[in-house]
Design an enzyme around this catalytic site. Structure first.
Site, PDB file in Angstrom:
ATOM      1  N   TYR A  36       0.794  -1.231   0.000  1.00 33.59           N
ATOM      2  CA  TYR A  36       0.000   0.000   0.000  1.00 33.59           C
ATOM      3  C   TYR A  36       0.828   1.284   0.000  1.00 33.59           C
ATOM      4  O   TYR A  36       0.261   2.372  -0.088  1.00 33.59           O
ATOM      5  CB  TYR A  36      -0.947  -0.001   1.204  1.00 33.59           C
ATOM      6  N   ASN A  42     -13.243   3.745  -1.440  1.00 35.24           N
ATOM      7  CA  ASN A  42     -12.384   2.575  -1.340  1.00 35.24           C
ATOM      8  C   ASN A  42     -12.998   1.742  -0.221  1.00 35.24           C
ATOM      9  O   ASN A  42     -12.732   1.986   0.958  1.00 35.24           O
ATOM     10  CB  ASN A  42     -10.941   2.949  -1.009  1.00 35.24           C
ATOM     11  N   HIS A  67     -15.637  -6.981  -1.117  1.00 34.96           N
ATOM     12  CA  HIS A  67     -15.941  -8.371  -1.432  1.00 34.96           C
ATOM     13  C   HIS A  67     -17.083  -8.936  -0.601  1.00 34.96           C
ATOM     14  O   HIS A  67     -17.463 -10.088  -0.787  1.00 34.96           O
ATOM     15  CB  HIS A  67     -14.683  -9.225  -1.210  1.00 34.96           C
ATOM     16  N   ASP A  72     -26.080  -1.303  -1.476  1.00 33.61           N
ATOM     17  CA  ASP A  72     -27.479  -0.870  -1.450  1.00 33.61           C
ATOM     18  C   ASP A  72     -27.615   0.575  -0.983  1.00 33.61           C
ATOM     19  O   ASP A  72     -28.462   1.318  -1.484  1.00 33.61           O
ATOM     20  CB  ASP A  72     -28.315  -1.793  -0.568  1.00 33.61           C
ATOM     21  N   HIS A 107      -9.095   1.366  -5.612  1.00 36.76           N
ATOM     22  CA  HIS A 107      -8.296   0.408  -4.837  1.00 36.76           C
ATOM     23  C   HIS A 107      -6.828   0.747  -5.040  1.00 36.76           C
ATOM     24  O   HIS A 107      -6.382   0.937  -6.177  1.00 36.76           O
ATOM     25  CB  HIS A 107      -8.583  -1.030  -5.256  1.00 36.76           C
ATOM     26  N   ILE A 108      -6.102   0.819  -3.961  1.00 36.71           N
ATOM     27  CA  ILE A 108      -4.688   1.189  -4.006  1.00 36.71           C
ATOM     28  C   ILE A 108      -3.869   0.106  -4.699  1.00 36.71           C
ATOM     29  O   ILE A 108      -3.046   0.390  -5.561  1.00 36.71           O
ATOM     30  CB  ILE A 108      -4.168   1.452  -2.576  1.00 36.71           C
ATOM     31  N   SER A 109      -4.104  -1.142  -4.327  1.00 37.00           N
ATOM     32  CA  SER A 109      -3.375  -2.252  -4.944  1.00 37.00           C
ATOM     33  C   SER A 109      -4.180  -2.788  -6.129  1.00 37.00           C
ATOM     34  O   SER A 109      -5.366  -2.500  -6.277  1.00 37.00           O
ATOM     35  CB  SER A 109      -3.131  -3.368  -3.928  1.00 37.00           C
ATOM     36  N   ARG A 169     -10.222 -11.671  -3.761  1.00 40.67           N
ATOM     37  CA  ARG A 169     -10.219 -10.209  -3.901  1.00 40.67           C
ATOM     38  C   ARG A 169     -10.680  -9.750  -5.290  1.00 40.67           C
ATOM     39  O   ARG A 169     -10.889  -8.567  -5.519  1.00 40.67           O
ATOM     40  CB  ARG A 169      -8.820  -9.637  -3.643  1.00 40.67           C
TER      41      ARG A 169
END
Length: 175
Positions: free
Chosen positions: A23, A74, A80, A87, A100-102, A111
């Site tokens: 990260y 994020n 997941h 909703d 998403h950072i990665s 993931r």
């Protein structure tokens, strides 16, 4: 002035400390400060909120109704698992960009699935903390007129979107 809300899910308060090999070393406060400053440059108000608790994230989404023009989210591990956050986002009808950072698609199989991607106006994955800046840039592009929008396939099958008529073209890569 338009308002963008940045929402961060569980463990992102440890950004800069937790698994820096994945990260990076930039802190969440650094990310928020950069995005707030970037927003000012584009006459956009940027607010930020982080929680490790699903219900608090949902409450903040509900509070954003009729007050926020776009959400940059994020969801972290909730990506997941959380139909409830999905909703909530759909319930308030605020467009959102998933960040998403990665590169979650290059990590563990579990993931790879997101409860958000199919409803997001854009997904920015694997650009490190720059992904947040890219989301703000993408959101503020609506202020420009006469953009020439193009896309192409990358070497790995990813879709690369770019705005070629800007003086400094911006890339958004979707894997």
């Amino acid at each position: 002035m338009p308002t963008i809300l940045i929402l961060n899910g569980p463990n992102l308060n440890l950004l800069g400390l937790r698994e820096p090999h994945i990260y990076g070393s930039t802190t969440l406060q650094d990310v928020e400060n950069i995005c707030i400053e970037l927003g000012k440059q584009h006459n956009v108000t940027v607010d930020a909120f982080q929680s490790n608790h699903e219900g608090q994230l949902i409450d903040r989404i509900h509070e954003a109704r009729n007050k926020v023009d776009l959400i940059v989210i994020n969801p972290a591990a909730y990506t997941h698992t959380s139909v409830a956050i999905r909703d909530a986002l759909l319930g308030v009808s605020i467009p959102f960009i998933e960040v998403h950072i990665s590169n979650v698609h290059a990590r563990e199989q579990w993931r790879h699935h997101s409860y958000f991607s199919d409803k997001a106006v854009a997904c920015i994955v694997g650009l490190g903390t720059f992904g947040y800046e890219a989301a703000i840039q993408h959101a503020t592009l609506k202020q420009f007129k006469d953009l020439t929008f193009r896309y192409k396939r990358g070497d790995y099958g990813e879709v690369i979107y770019y705005y070629e008529s800007l003086p400094n073209p911006i890339l958004v890569v979707v894997l």
